[in-house]
Design an enzyme around this catalytic site. Structure first.
Site, PDB file in Angstrom:
ATOM      1  N   ASP A   1      45.401  24.250  16.575  1.00 26.92           N
ATOM      2  CA  ASP A   1      44.309  25.023  17.184  1.00 26.92           C
ATOM      3  C   ASP A   1      44.954  26.028  18.133  1.00 26.92           C
ATOM      4  OD1 ASP A   1      45.105  23.126  19.044  1.00 26.92           O
ATOM      5  OD2 ASP A   1      43.078  22.633  19.714  1.00 26.92           O
ATOM      6  N   CYS A   2      45.707  26.920  17.511  1.00 25.33           N
ATOM      7  CA  CYS A   2      46.561  27.821  18.288  1.00 25.33           C
ATOM      8  C   CYS A   2      45.870  29.166  18.476  1.00 25.33           C
ATOM      9  CB  CYS A   2      47.882  28.039  17.564  1.00 25.33           C
ATOM     10  SG  CYS A   2      48.988  29.156  18.425  1.00 25.33           S
ATOM     11  N   GLY A   3      45.948  29.637  19.703  1.00 23.38           N
ATOM     12  CA  GLY A   3      45.397  30.944  20.025  1.00 23.38           C
ATOM     13  C   GLY A   3      46.337  32.089  19.716  1.00 23.38           C
TER      14      GLY A   3
ATOM     15  N   ASP B   1      45.355  27.086  10.780  1.00 22.91           N
ATOM     16  CA  ASP B   1      44.886  27.277  12.160  1.00 22.91           C
ATOM     17  C   ASP B   1      43.363  27.228  12.185  1.00 22.91           C
ATOM     18  OD1 ASP B   1      44.634  27.821  14.838  1.00 22.91           O
ATOM     19  OD2 ASP B   1      45.826  29.664  14.811  1.00 22.91           O
TER      20      ASP B   1
END
Lengths: 120, 183
Positions: free
Chosen positions: B131-133, B150
């Site tokens: 859950d990478c920004g 993602d």
């Protein structure tokens, strides 16, 4: 101002140093999987109650930076994973949703034992 | 009835709440209440976009899935099929195993694995769910040769951007973006 978040750096990965040279500090709690350790500044994370917002002060080893922008997922990342991505670009809209932008232009020196505080 | 009418109008969260009330109502077994209840329950299901049930593959066997980018996601999508010894669906997400990781595991026969709780070697990982920004994790797993999904609709970015491509990365993925591929 009250302290919203306080933590101490436990290790700085070899690639994290290269990120820092590009003006990016990538923090993760010490629970982070091992493959992230090279890329991260690890610290003893304790989940925070209050969100980080623009106008807060980020203090790294006694040097203060003003928070100018907070990405949409930055607070979730911090609370859940101790994960914080700081860019010293002074933008009000962060380039990426996981980031926090602060003033300063360049990243400060950071090493095991450096105290990190967020005040607001 | 007035109660259910009100819930129906509100939709969304109210529908979820209504679905809970529906369980109680069903027990009291008035026919009229049950009819209204099923309507509200349907709305509640739509509201949370529950994934359609699919039977797990036989134990010890694996199935291929296609993972499509979500509406605001990036990439062409990835095909993933776990194999013996390389069957972990590796969730590197806040709050435990993400529903997307669980869904991939359920459909493929892989094992959902919480990267923050336990250690695994890269060669054991069939797919990583993050859950990478957009800065760090987005590049770490592609760099290590691990197909990466993602949850957020991030595009390739960050210091490791050069390692991210359409062969190893897809983003904006929800539980309904994963479909079984017939082989």
């Amino acid at each position: 101002m009250t302290v919203k978040y306080e933590t101490t750096v436990t290790s700085v990965g070899s690639m994290a140093v290269e990120f820092a040279a590009e003006g990016i500090l990538v923090f993760f709690g010490t629970d982070a999987p091992e493959e992230l350790h090279d890329f991260a500044i690890l610290h003893e994370h304790t989940p925070n109650d209050d969100d980080v917002v623009s106008g807060d002060i980020l203090e790294i080893g006694g040097v203060e930076f003003t928070v100018t922008g907070v990405g949409d997922v930055a607070n979730d990342n911090l609370r859940n994973l101790g994960h914080l991505v700081v860019k010293f670009n002074g933008l009000t809209e962060t380039e990426l949703p996981g980031e926090v932008s602060v003033t300063g232009g360049t990243a400060p020196g950071i090493e095991p034992g450096t105290l990190i505080r967020i005040k607001g | 009835m007035a109660l259910f009418d009100r819930f129906k109008k509100n939709g969304g969260d109210a529908a979820k709440e209504a679905a809970e009330k529906v369980e109680d109502a069903a027990e009291s077994a008035s026919e009229a209440v049950q009819e209204a209840a099923s309507e509200v329950a349907e709305e509640a299901t739509e509201a949370v976009e529950a994934a359609a049930p699919v039977e797990a593959p036989d134990p010890g066997t694996y199935r291929k899935v296609h993972i499509s980018p979500g509406a605001r996601g990036w990439g062409n999508g990835l095909d993933v099929k776990p194999e013996a010894g390389k069957d972990l669906v590796y969730s590197v997400t806040g709050g435990g195993i993400h529903p997307v990781a669980q869904r991939i595991a359920d459909l493929t026969g892989g094992k959902a694995f919480d990267g923050f709780k336990s250690k695994a070697d890269f060669h054991e990982i069939a797919v990583a769910v993050i859950d990478c920004g957009g800065t760090a994790r987005i590049g770490v797993y592609p760099m290590k040769g691990v197909p990466t999904v993602d949850i957020h609709g991030a595009s390739p970015a960050g210091p490791l951007m050069r390692f991210i491509n359409e062969e190893n990365f897809v983003s904006g993925v929800g539980v309904n973006d994963i479909t079984v591929v017939d082989e």
